[in-house]
Enzyme design. Structure first.
Site, PDB file in Angstrom:
ATOM      1  N   GLU A 408      39.352  29.498  84.321  1.00 11.14           N
ATOM      2  CA  GLU A 408      39.888  29.483  82.966  1.00 11.14           C
ATOM      3  C   GLU A 408      41.341  29.938  82.892  1.00 11.14           C
ATOM      4  O   GLU A 408      41.662  30.904  82.211  1.00 11.14           O
ATOM      5  CB  GLU A 408      38.978  30.315  82.056  1.00 11.14           C
ATOM      6  N   GLU A 486      29.298  26.387  85.360  1.00 11.02           N
ATOM      7  CA  GLU A 486      28.561  27.335  84.516  1.00 11.02           C
ATOM      8  C   GLU A 486      27.706  26.522  83.554  1.00 11.02           C
ATOM      9  O   GLU A 486      28.188  25.572  82.944  1.00 11.02           O
ATOM     10  CB  GLU A 486      29.511  28.231  83.709  1.00 11.02           C
TER      11      GLU A 486
HETATM   12  C1  GAL Z   1      32.855  31.323  80.585  1.00  9.18           C
HETATM   13  C2  GAL Z   1      33.573  32.205  81.556  1.00  9.18           C
HETATM   14  C3  GAL Z   1      32.696  33.299  82.080  1.00  9.18           C
HETATM   15  C4  GAL Z   1      31.973  33.966  80.955  1.00  9.18           C
HETATM   16  C5  GAL Z   1      31.196  32.965  80.190  1.00  9.18           C
HETATM   17  C6  GAL Z   1      30.497  33.548  79.002  1.00  9.18           C
HETATM   18  O1  GAL Z   1      33.748  30.614  79.804  1.00  9.18           O
HETATM   19  O2  GAL Z   1      34.055  31.462  82.636  1.00  9.18           O
HETATM   20  O3  GAL Z   1      33.493  34.201  82.783  1.00  9.18           O
HETATM   21  O4  GAL Z   1      32.903  34.553  80.109  1.00  9.18           O
HETATM   22  O5  GAL Z   1      32.063  31.996  79.676  1.00  9.18           O
HETATM   23  O6  GAL Z   1      29.663  34.599  79.316  1.00  9.18           O
END
Ligand code: GAL
Length: 967
Positions: A408, A486
């Site tokens: 990010e 993610e």
């Molecule tokens: C993503 C980020 C993670 C964490 C997650 C939400 O955008 O990469 O580090 O913040 O969201 O828990």
């Protein structure tokens, strides 16, 4: 000390591989002298020598704010101070560290010496014997300083000044606690003359021939000759020679075959464990050793509830074994390189690893990415330095198959430069970065939290001809495999929708799986308040001015590494063996979802359980079943021979490991499937009882309200018709596909379903039955649910409830559930149920639940999420026996099953409390029988509940029996 420069650290030697050497080394970990100042300007000028007031001690490795000096703080995207790069704020704890040591004879015997720091957050200035060695940037990156000329025999004085915040903070804004300090080990290394300073082993595997191709680039002091020795393969060759080795067993996450390799010079030997493997992208598929792989992954942060990001070898080994036991085969090291020893465990136990650079500039998101360092020439060297340190340290680890530029940090030339350097330095691996949707300089198309539809589109688009007018960038992107770096945000009750993702991953060859966010919750344990309760804390609990609350409590395991239900369900979703029992019970279909393993290590067993009694069981012979193939296995006649049953007749087939593995003893389940045949239990005959508005048989009603007040003398209060639940973390956030709408919890509150009230419409007794009609409505509006409840007594001592629920008036929104609530005196004891368990389940979070006759211990009825919320439902239950302080209550369905939640906490208490340890002792048992439920989704970050799992206003009916049993 300059902590406002976009430049990398100064003075360190060039980054190199972490090597296991026979040269002497000396740990400088231990208790160091320590002093903290509130700002750089107020920090003492003569801190390296003077013993002014205020010096204490800290443990190194350690974070000072977990050792009594200040307190931790948590924020996610939000920067804890003004965005004013590269300046940190004035209020900036400065930790001065001093340590005196006498070098060992072993170290002193060598002329060349290095001083190594494996992690200092966030910026440090390092002095030895009043000589400035240099500065560090990159909190989770190794820095080595040449101390050959500075180290002396006798007492040496090491002084390290650490700034909690610095220029580096702008590019280290990961979603985690701010934890400053020298939190990884400090080591003195002897470097022999003629020693091995660096090694880069490339160990390729040719799947066509089975040959290994090994080449070790070795840097030797003084350019002296080095040899490479692999005893097992009979290799003893000059380093630098390209070796072709036949009959190699390749390394994979499933079969992590490692070869012991030594690199030797006359002065030094280093030992490596080398895995041969080839990583490539072919036809938009991610291949290792010529075959496609699937990431069954998690994002792993380093966290310990007492020690923060300090490494503990035993804890981490256990943690990785726990992952293996739950079929997790891939780890993204979000969002920085872990402790170097973790890499050895990845290699040894077998994980596909995306090794991520210590880089995140997410704070700039809040200003539309204005000024983000990723595109600022002044930061270029800092970015490159971070990437080089990341790659060099871990370049010899087989497990690492992708390098990730960071997380990010938007887009920009500096990221491109990192990618270019990485590819040129290490063409044997792929490059990952999610933040630039153009994906020009990466090898996989990586997304976060993409809704299911988007994932399907990406799978589909590769099956279609490329668009006629595609740009070069678009064509490149189309050539890439797709992963979700993610997905499935494991916060609170959830994550819902994993199975639906997985079905897509299985369906489209281009989709190579994903990584659940995230493995562990980052709770920090509060000091004992004298009650002995373990009180976990999250953002805001330390009085932070800027914080993100419990958004850091989003793990498949809690901070103590105990599995949350989400892990059990994920394990089932990704189970390597899929077992499907045919409805005619003639055969069972076994699908092998391992990437490389055939099922030779798997034993298949079956059992048949009728009304809770095991009536037959046995072993099934599993024919050869190579990776990614499917076989049918016959079931014996006795699996289907007719047998009468009152409630259920269940055949379960289980695939389990036949022998021990490093993470589990033999018999560890790798997949299972069931055929469940159920029937509604026939009702007993009606008793000869006369009903009135005060009840019937053992049932007592309050004629003023129509509510039950007692059953066989047991105080029972209900039913309350309800459509609300105590909002989960997912209910409290808006789904990414519904950005224009408030969260579900807000919508429910606005619709006032969290405050419904009931009016008695009428009670009529007619012979043996009493009929209670109620209307339960929302305040403010005209929406209501009409209930017609008919109670009668049965010959077997139970009472029967036939209830029909019908929405009335102007319902518009969605419901959380449609259920009947009852309250009983005293906290609940163990509960037996016939239905899906033992793990809690919801319509979109059920893969890990199995049909059975389960006993749920009192302590496992609900889930102790640190921020309280609805939890603990068990779906498709047809019978429940609830043990209470002085009674036992049995509830059975005579029609369709219900979802059961038994809790010691009321919804109102759950919704109001900020921490589990603040929940009042209500000394009550709250029972919910849900006729319908909404799913839980993953809206805390990602899509909300899928349309098919939403609950819109609807009618429902059920027939139940209630019976007070003897104790
Ligand atoms: C993503 C980020 C993670 C964490 C997650 C939400 O955008 O990469 O580090 O913040 O969201 O828990």
């Amino acid at each position: 000390m300059d902590i406002a420069t976009p430049a990398p650290g100064t003075g360190a030697v060039a980054p190199r591989a972490r090597l296991r050497s026979d040269a002497p080394q000396q740990s400088l970990d231990g208790r160091w002298r320590f002093r903290v100042s509130p700002s750089l300007r107020s920090a003492p000028a003569h801190w390296r020598t003077e013993d002014a007031e205020g010096w204490g001690e800290v443990e190194v490795p350690g974070h000072w704010n977990l050792q009594g000096y200040g307190s931790p703080a948590y924020s996610n995207v939000q920067m804890p101070f003004p965005l004013d790069p590269p300046y940190p704020p004035d209020a900036n704890p400065i930790g001065d560290h001093r340590f005196e040591f006498v070098p060992s004879d072993g170290v002193l015997a060598h002329r060349r010496r290095l001083l190594r720091f494996d992690g200092i957050e966030s910026a440090a200035e390092v002095w030895l014997n009043d000589t400035l060695l240099g500065t560090t940037r990159g909190s989770r990156l190794t820095h080595e300083f040449d101390v050959s000329a500075v180290l002396t025999a006798g007492v040496n004085r090491l002084a390290v000044r650490v700034a909690q915040f610095s220029d580096a903070t702008y590019v280290e804004n990961q979603d985690m606690w701010w934890l400053p300090g020298v939190f990884r080990s400090v080591t003195l290394l002897a470097r022999p003359d003629g020693g091995i300073d660096d090694v880069f082993v490339r160990a390729d595997y040719d799947p066509a021939t089975g040959a290994g191709l090994l080449e070790a680039a070795v840097e030797v002091d003084g350019d002296r000759p080095a040899r490479i020795v692999i005893p097992e393969l009979g290799v003893d060759a000059a380093a630098g020679t390209a070796l072709r080795l036949d009959g190699i067993e390749p390394w994979s996450a499933e079969r992590p075959r490692l070869y012991d390799v030594e690199v030797r010079t006359a002065a030094e030997t280093v030992r490596l464990r080398v895995g041969f493997r080839r990583v490539e992208v072919v036809d938009a598929q991610l291949l290792v050793n010529g075959a496609p792989i699937m990431f069954r992954g998690v994002n792993r942060h380093e966290h310990h509830p007492e020690r923060g990001r300090v490494f503990d070898a035993e804890v981490v080994r256990e943690e990785l074994l726990l992952m293996k036991r739950h079929h997790i085969n891939a780890i993204r090291t979000s969002h920085y390189p872990p402790h170097p020893d973790v890499l050895d465990l990845f290699d040894e136990l077998g994980f596909w690893v995306i090794l991520e650079c210590d880089l995140e500039a997410h704070g700039f998101d809040r200003v539309g990415w204005r000024g983000v360092p990723s595109d600022e020439p002044a930061w270029r060297e800092a970015y490159l330095d971070r990437m080089r340190r990341t790659v060099h340290r871990d370049k010899n680890h087989a497990a690492v198959i992708l390098w990730s530029l960071g997380n990010e940090s938007y887009r920009g030339a500096n990221l491109e430069a990192m990618a270019r350097w990485t590819k040129q330095f290490d063409p044997t691996r792929l490059v990952h970065y999610e933040g630039d949707p153009a994906s020009r300089y990466v090898d996989v198309y990586s997304l976060m939290y993409a809704p299911h539809d988007r994932i399907r589109e990406l799978g589909e688009e590769r099956l279609q001809p490329a668009p006629v007018r595609a740009t070069a960038d678009e064509l490149h992107r189309l050539s890439l495999p797709v992963i979700q770096c993610e997905f499935a945000h494991a916060m609170g009750t959830g994550p819902g929708g994993m199975q639906e993702y997985w079905d897509l991953f299985e369906q489209y060859p281009r989709l190579a799986g994903g990584f659940v966010w995230e493995w562990i919750e980052h709770g920090i344990v509060a000091p004992d308040d004298g009650t002995g309760r373990r009180r976990m804390l999250y953002g805001g609990d330390f009085g932070e001015a800027v914080h993100d609350g419990n958004f850091v409590m989003d793990g498949l395991v809690d901070a103590d590494r105990r599995p949350r239900p989400g892990l059990i369900h994920y394990a089932a979703v990704i189970a390597p063996v899929v077992v499907t029992v045919a409805a005619d019970r003639r055969r069972v279909t076994i699908s092998n979802r391992y990437d490389t393993l055939s099922l030779g290590h798997v034993a298949l067993s079956w059992e048949r359980v009728v009304d809770g009694e095991r009536v037959d069981a046995g072993i099934l012979t599993l024919p050869s079943c190579p990776a990614r193939s499917t076989v049918d296995v016959e079931l014996p006649e006795s699996a289907r021979a007719p047998r009468p049953h009152a409630v259920a007749d269940v055949v379960t087939v289980t695939a389990a490991t036949a022998g021990d593995s490093p993470w589990a003893t033999a018999g560890h389940e790798v997949g299972s499937g069931q055929d469940v045949v159920r029937r509604a239990r026939p009702a007993a005959a009606p008793a000869d009882a006369t009903a009135s508005d005060r009840g019937v048989g053992p049932l007592e009603l309050d004629p003023a309200t129509g509510r039950v007040t007692a059953l066989g003398g047991l105080a029972l209060d209900g039913p309350t018709v309800d459509v609300w639940r105590a909002p989960t973390d997912n209910d409290r956030d808006y789904g990414l596909e519904e950005l224009d709408l408030p969260s579900m919890a807000e919508r429910w509150h606005d619709a006032a379903i969290d405050r419904m009230v009931t009016r008695l419409v009428g009670i009529d007794a007619d012979g043996g039955a009493v009929r209670v009609r109620t209307r339960t409505g929302t305040p403010i509006f005209d929406s209501a649910i009409d209930a017609t409840a008919t109670w009668s007594a049965l010959e077997d001592g139970a009472v029967r409830l036939d209830i029909a629920l019908e929405p009335h008036g102007g319902w518009t929104g969605e419901w959380a559930r449609l259920g009947l609530d009852f309250e009983l005196p005293g906290a609940p004891g163990d509960v037996d149920l016939v239905g899906y368990g033992p793990v809690p389940s919801y319509p979109d979070l059920r893969s890990g639940a199995r049909f059975g006759w389960w006993r749920i211990p009192a302590g496992e009825l609900t889930v102790g999420h640190v921020r309280p919320q609805e939890s603990g439902s068990r779906i498709d239950v047809s019978e429940a026996t609830i043990r209470l302080r002085d009674a036992t209550l049995r509830i059975r369905s005579l029609t369709a099953p219900f979802a059961l939640t038994v809790s010691p906490h009321s919804r109102r208490a759950l919704a109001a409390a900020a921490h589990d340890w603040e929940l009042p002792d209500e000394d009550r048992t709250f029972v919910a029988l849900d006729l319908a439920q909404a799913g839980v989704g993953t809206a805390s970050c990602g899509p909300g509940v899928l349309p098919r799992h939403r609950l819109f206003p609807r009618a429902a009916e059920i027939s139940l029996t209630f019976e007070r049993l003897p104790l």
